[in-house]
Design an enzyme around this catalytic site. Sequence first.
Site, PDB file in Angstrom:
ATOM      1  N   SER A  83      26.567  98.053  13.378  1.00 51.39           N
ATOM      2  CA  SER A  83      27.232  96.795  12.741  1.00 51.39           C
ATOM      3  C   SER A  83      27.288  96.687  11.387  1.00 51.39           C
ATOM      4  O   SER A  83      26.498  97.709  10.840  1.00 51.39           O
ATOM      5  CB  SER A  83      26.869  95.604  13.358  1.00 51.39           C
ATOM      6  OG  SER A  83      25.580  95.314  13.074  1.00 51.39           O
ATOM      7  N   SER A  85      25.872  94.427   9.625  1.00 52.61           N
ATOM      8  CA  SER A  85      24.940  93.431   9.322  1.00 52.61           C
ATOM      9  C   SER A  85      23.867  93.774   8.220  1.00 52.61           C
ATOM     10  O   SER A  85      23.422  92.775   7.475  1.00 52.61           O
ATOM     11  CB  SER A  85      24.205  92.700  10.298  1.00 52.61           C
ATOM     12  OG  SER A  85      23.409  93.675  11.129  1.00 52.61           O
ATOM     13  N   LYS A 140      16.660  94.050  10.890  1.00 54.24           N
ATOM     14  CA  LYS A 140      17.005  93.270   9.621  1.00 54.24           C
ATOM     15  C   LYS A 140      15.865  93.490   8.736  1.00 54.24           C
ATOM     16  O   LYS A 140      15.118  94.473   8.646  1.00 54.24           O
ATOM     17  CB  LYS A 140      16.822  91.770  10.272  1.00 54.24           C
ATOM     18  CG  LYS A 140      17.605  91.292  11.237  1.00 54.24           C
ATOM     19  CD  LYS A 140      19.140  91.512  10.909  1.00 54.24           C
ATOM     20  CE  LYS A 140      20.096  90.905  11.843  1.00 54.24           C
ATOM     21  NZ  LYS A 140      21.419  90.935  11.825  1.00 54.24           N
ATOM     22  N   SER A 228      25.699  88.331   9.158  1.00 49.93           N
ATOM     23  CA  SER A 228      24.650  88.803   9.956  1.00 49.93           C
ATOM     24  C   SER A 228      24.057  87.727  10.896  1.00 49.93           C
ATOM     25  O   SER A 228      23.937  86.477  10.496  1.00 49.93           O
ATOM     26  CB  SER A 228      23.462  88.954   8.782  1.00 49.93           C
ATOM     27  OG  SER A 228      22.174  89.283   9.484  1.00 49.93           O
TER      28      SER A 228
END
Length: 270
Positions: A83, A85, A140, A228
């Site tokens: 993705s 994010s 993250k 995100s």
Amino acid sequence: SVPGSAQGGEGQMNIDFATVLAALAALTGIVWLIDILWLKPKRKARGDAGEPWPVEYARSFFPVIFAVLLLRSFLVEPFRIPSNSMMPTLLTGDFILVNKFTYGIRLPVINVKVFEIGAPKRGDVFVFRFPKEPSIDYIKRVIGIPGDHIVYKNKVLYINETRVDQTALGLYTGVGSGIVMSGAAQLVEKLDDVKHDILVDPRKNYGDFDVHVPPGSYFAMGDNRDNSNDSRFWGMVPEANLVGKAFMIWMNFDSADSRVDWSRIGSRIN
């Protein structure tokens, strides 16, 4: 994991490879052990040559499976980013390597820490088991560590009442799956000693927040700040959910344009 699926943030890992490897190692190891202790002596006494195919396969595959299990459980594990994010730091289609021992040695499958080594620091790009669904791996950036006071106001971070430095780089131009982020503002952000790029989309606004990070927890955000699913929406990352620290991109293949981006191979993750 997809090569594991630290699925770029909003990713999902549909297969628990650690459990599969552990089961295969146990199965092949037991078959091999039974042969050594009972079956092989009986064949030898009868004068039989050779060995049954299940034993042959178990003897051949057990060392390989066991070595892979040890490697990905305690040293390095590969993941794939699916993705946007973590753009622009990580792009869709990046294959990354994650250091599994930086945050302590954990037993595979049950994820129990058996040896303390270190803890996440602000600015680390880390993989963790999603608190809402632990079978899914997320990736993250560590924004807040235990005890921190985190404020996000007008798309600017404040940590313990100190504004986090940001420097504008201009507008971002995306490629492949990331082309949707073209036109977003690209900035350099400095978290302690870690400088990294972030994207801020003026077309979106998730609002401000103010939170204190409790003991044994971490506050995580994606570098693509307005695209995100992170701690702003589902809360803290418990220490027990840590998987490891991402440190290198070893391959990139974006299915959106069906090409390998050779320039990203071997890149260090900041």
